[in-house]
Scaffold this motif. Structure first.
Motif, mmCIF file in Angstrom:
data_model
loop_
_atom_site.group_PDB
_atom_site.id
_atom_site.type_symbol
_atom_site.label_atom_id
_atom_site.label_comp_id
_atom_site.label_asym_id
_atom_site.label_seq_id
_atom_site.Cartn_x
_atom_site.Cartn_y
_atom_site.Cartn_z
ATOM 1 N N ALA A 1 -6.055 3.283 4.768
ATOM 2 C CA ALA A 1 -4.784 3.573 4.099
ATOM 3 C C ALA A 1 -4.904 4.839 3.253
ATOM 4 O O ALA A 1 -3.991 5.667 3.207
ATOM 5 N N ALA A 2 -6.060 4.991 2.575
ATOM 6 C CA ALA A 2 -6.274 6.181 1.746
ATOM 7 C C ALA A 2 -6.265 7.454 2.600
ATOM 8 O O ALA A 2 -5.689 8.473 2.214
ATOM 9 N N ALA A 3 -6.899 7.371 3.785
ATOM 10 C CA ALA A 3 -6.938 8.535 4.680
ATOM 11 C C ALA A 3 -5.532 8.951 5.087
ATOM 12 O O ALA A 3 -5.199 10.140 5.100
ATOM 13 N N ARG A 4 -4.695 7.973 5.409
ATOM 14 C CA ARG A 4 -3.315 8.269 5.791
ATOM 15 C C ARG A 4 -2.551 8.931 4.634
ATOM 16 O O ARG A 4 -1.775 9.864 4.831
ATOM 17 N N LYS A 5 -2.790 8.424 3.433
ATOM 18 C CA LYS A 5 -2.124 8.994 2.255
ATOM 19 C C LYS A 5 -2.596 10.427 2.003
ATOM 20 O O LYS A 5 -1.801 11.312 1.688
ATOM 21 N N TYR A 6 -3.917 10.639 2.105
ATOM 22 C CA TYR A 6 -4.456 11.989 1.894
ATOM 23 C C TYR A 6 -3.903 12.953 2.949
ATOM 24 O O TYR A 6 -3.598 14.109 2.645
ATOM 25 N N GLU A 7 -3.793 12.484 4.201
ATOM 26 C CA GLU A 7 -3.218 13.320 5.262
ATOM 27 C C GLU A 7 -1.802 13.738 4.907
ATOM 28 O O GLU A 7 -1.426 14.901 5.052
ATOM 29 N N LYS A 8 -1.025 12.772 4.440
ATOM 30 C CA LYS A 8 0.369 13.047 4.115
ATOM 31 C C LYS A 8 0.476 14.072 2.989
ATOM 32 O O LYS A 8 1.401 14.878 2.957
ATOM 33 N N LYS A 9 -0.487 14.047 2.068
ATOM 34 C CA LYS A 9 -0.495 15.006 0.966
ATOM 35 C C LYS A 9 -1.057 16.368 1.392
ATOM 36 O O LYS A 9 -1.014 17.333 0.624
ATOM 37 N N GLY A 10 -1.620 16.421 2.620
ATOM 38 C CA GLY A 10 -2.212 17.671 3.090
ATOM 39 C C GLY A 10 -3.639 17.863 2.633
ATOM 40 O O GLY A 10 -4.210 18.939 2.811
ATOM 41 N N ASN A 11 -4.241 16.812 2.048
ATOM 42 C CA ASN A 11 -5.632 16.890 1.601
ATOM 43 C C ASN A 11 -6.527 16.378 2.730
ATOM 44 O O ASN A 11 -7.030 15.254 2.707
ATOM 45 N N GLU B 1 -5.764 7.825 -4.242
ATOM 46 C CA GLU B 1 -6.945 7.595 -5.084
ATOM 47 C C GLU B 1 -7.123 6.113 -5.372
ATOM 48 O O GLU B 1 -8.247 5.595 -5.345
ATOM 49 N N SER B 2 -6.006 5.433 -5.646
ATOM 50 C CA SER B 2 -6.060 3.993 -5.915
ATOM 51 C C SER B 2 -6.549 3.224 -4.693
ATOM 52 O O SER B 2 -7.374 2.306 -4.808
ATOM 53 N N LEU B 3 -6.074 3.602 -3.540
ATOM 54 C CA LEU B 3 -6.489 2.940 -2.297
ATOM 55 C C LEU B 3 -7.968 3.209 -2.010
ATOM 56 O O LEU B 3 -8.687 2.321 -1.535
ATOM 57 N N GLU B 4 -8.418 4.423 -2.318
ATOM 58 C CA GLU B 4 -9.827 4.755 -2.115
ATOM 59 C C GLU B 4 -10.712 3.911 -3.017
ATOM 60 O O GLU B 4 -11.733 3.366 -2.572
ATOM 61 N N ARG B 5 -10.318 3.784 -4.292
ATOM 62 C CA ARG B 5 -11.107 2.970 -5.224
ATOM 63 C C ARG B 5 -11.152 1.513 -4.789
ATOM 64 O O ARG B 5 -12.151 0.818 -5.010
ATOM 65 N N ALA B 6 -10.072 1.051 -4.141
ATOM 66 C CA ALA B 6 -10.008 -0.338 -3.688
ATOM 67 C C ALA B 6 -10.759 -0.544 -2.369
ATOM 68 O O ALA B 6 -10.830 -1.675 -1.869
ATOM 69 N N GLY B 7 -11.316 0.525 -1.828
ATOM 70 C CA GLY B 7 -12.059 0.410 -0.571
ATOM 71 C C GLY B 7 -11.174 0.372 0.656
ATOM 72 O O GLY B 7 -11.641 0.096 1.764
ATOM 73 N N LYS B 8 -9.891 0.690 0.490
ATOM 74 C CA LYS B 8 -8.956 0.722 1.624
ATOM 75 C C LYS B 8 -8.935 2.144 2.190
ATOM 76 O O LYS B 8 -7.979 2.903 2.021
ATOM 77 N N TYR B 9 -10.027 2.472 2.893
ATOM 78 C CA TYR B 9 -10.228 3.850 3.323
ATOM 79 C C TYR B 9 -9.230 4.297 4.398
ATOM 80 O O TYR B 9 -8.831 5.461 4.437
ATOM 81 N N ASP C 1 0.811 -1.220 0.000
ATOM 82 C CA ASP C 1 0.000 0.000 0.000
ATOM 83 C C ASP C 1 0.844 1.268 0.000
ATOM 84 O O ASP C 1 0.386 2.327 -0.430
ATOM 85 N N ARG C 2 2.051 1.161 0.471
ATOM 86 C CA ARG C 2 2.931 2.319 0.511
ATOM 87 C C ARG C 2 3.255 2.846 -0.882
ATOM 88 O O ARG C 2 3.564 4.015 -1.062
ATOM 89 N N PHE C 3 3.192 1.962 -1.875
ATOM 90 C CA PHE C 3 3.552 2.345 -3.244
ATOM 91 C C PHE C 3 2.326 2.679 -4.095
ATOM 92 O O PHE C 3 2.451 2.944 -5.280
ATOM 93 N N ARG C 4 1.142 2.690 -3.470
ATOM 94 C CA ARG C 4 -0.080 3.025 -4.201
ATOM 95 C C ARG C 4 -0.523 4.436 -3.857
ATOM 96 O O ARG C 4 -0.257 4.951 -2.769
ATOM 97 N N SER C 5 -1.235 5.062 -4.776
ATOM 98 C CA SER C 5 -1.719 6.423 -4.542
ATOM 99 C C SER C 5 -2.956 6.394 -3.642
ATOM 100 O O SER C 5 -3.606 5.358 -3.483
ATOM 101 N N GLU D 1 -13.332 12.595 4.641
ATOM 102 C CA GLU D 1 -14.338 11.769 3.958
ATOM 103 C C GLU D 1 -14.053 10.279 4.151
ATOM 104 O O GLU D 1 -14.969 9.477 4.347
ATOM 105 N N MET D 2 -12.768 9.913 4.093
ATOM 106 C CA MET D 2 -12.388 8.513 4.296
ATOM 107 C C MET D 2 -12.728 8.065 5.714
ATOM 108 O O MET D 2 -13.243 6.966 5.929
#
Length: 345
Positions: A132-142, A122-130, A116-120, A148-149
């Motif tokens: 992991a997606a939330a952590r990624k969005y946080e890191k991006k500042g979004n 958006e990709s994690l969100e589409r896969a339903g991995k909310y 999951d570390r190498f996925r975006s 939402e996640m």
């Protein structure tokens, strides 16, 4: 310069002197040999300690992970002391540096799997991995997407935190009100009040604080003041009346609250109750002043409330005399070492 800085400077000077002495006596490579030997020895002892700890705790997974670096560090210690196979020593150093870099990178996102570390996000969100997606969005500042996640996960407090970071204070306040309805924990109402204030919606802030005060009555005074700021005299008066009832109850147990009873009663136009409360506050202050002269200040205030100017002035003089005695005593105490020194001279 303080002692700590002196010790640090002294320590550094000693280390430099020792290093210079070693280089002068045996050459630069002897210094490298000693540094490597001591460094690997310390690392081996530390890893060995943690290995023993994990074995004692029967944590076989982490024990297995520690066996190899402990063995490598011990081997590097031996090679450094005997000063042989230096290429292997260099390779072990590179390996440990890479391991440290990997560890720091891994710890930076502890909740994500290796893939999951190498996925975006958006990709994690589409896969339903909310998560992991939330952590990624946080890191991006979004933080808005992160919120939402968290909502999809049902992690409402995390969602409220993320909405706050995204400066969506209204939504954060709404979430805290929903959490109160679900958990019945007044903490959430207090948080809702704060976020409605940040959002600039003082009406909702007042309503949230009013609900909070229903369960935590010492906040009725704050509710009243907030409604006064909003110009809602009717709601402000209702809150002042509830604050009065609360302080009357508290004053029965602790006399100092009669001052609050008097102030609120006077504000509500109940002069009879105000005078009665101030009289009881005076009695309480006079009793306290017998034990602690600092209370003469409050005795003066109580007489002021009752309109007895002369007695208020007398009490104020007693307080000022007490204050001057304290100041003189403090000056004598602070000057004592200097006076003692002068006496010795």
């Amino acid at each position: 310069m303080d002692k700590l800085k002196l010790y640090l400077i002294g320590f550094l000077v000693a280390i430099i002197a020792i290093a210079a002495g070693i280089i002068y006596k045996w050459g630069f490579w002897m210094l490298v040999r000693i540094v490597l030997s001591l460094g690997f020895l310390g690392l081996t002892l530390m890893l060995g300690f943690f290995l023993a700890l994990t074995l004692y705790a029967e944590s076989w997974k982490y024990a297995g992970l520690l066996v190899i670096p402990t063995a490598l560090s011990a081997y590097a210690t031996y090679l450094s002391i005997t000063w042989q196979k230096l290429k292997i020593v260099g390779g072990i150093i590179v390996l440990f540096v890479l391991g440290l870099a990997f560890g720091i990178w891994y710890i930076s996102e502890p909740d994500l799997s290796l893939t999951d570390r190498f996925r975006s996000a958006e990709s994690l969100e589409r896969a339903g991995k909310y998560k992991a997606a939330a952590r990624k969005y946080e890191k991006k500042g979004n933080y808005l997407k992160a919120a939402e996640m968290y909502e999809k996960l049902g992690w409402m407090e995390s969602a409220a935190w993320a909405y706050e970071k995204a400066e969506k204070y209204e939504r954060a306040a709404e979430i805290y009100e929903q959490l109160y309805e679900k958990e019945k924990d007044t903490y959430y109402l207090k948080e809702a009040h704060e976020y409605w204030k940040k959002a600039g919606n003082m009406e909702r802030a007042a309503k949230a604080l009013e609900r909070y005060a229903e369960e935590e009555p010492w906040f009725w005074e704050d509710v009243a003041k907030l409604y006064e700021e909003l110009g809602n005299e009717e709601k402000a008066r209702e809150a002042w009346e509830k604050a009065l009832e609360y302080y009357k109850g508290e004053a029965q147990e602790e006399g100092v609250f009669w001052e609050d009873v008097g102030n609120i009663a006077r504000k509500l136009g109940n002069e009879e109750l105000a005078k009665e409360a101030y009289q009881k506050f005076l009695e309480y202050c006079l009793k306290e002043a017998e034990e602690d002269p600092m209370w003469w200040k409050h005795v003066a205030e109580a007489y002021e409330y009752l309109g007895e100017k002369e007695k208020a002035e007398e009490a104020r003089k007693k307080y000022e005399e007490y204050r001057q005695r304290i100041m003189k005593s403090n000056e004598e105490t602070s000057n004592f070492p200097d006076n003692a020194k002068k006496d010795e001279e």
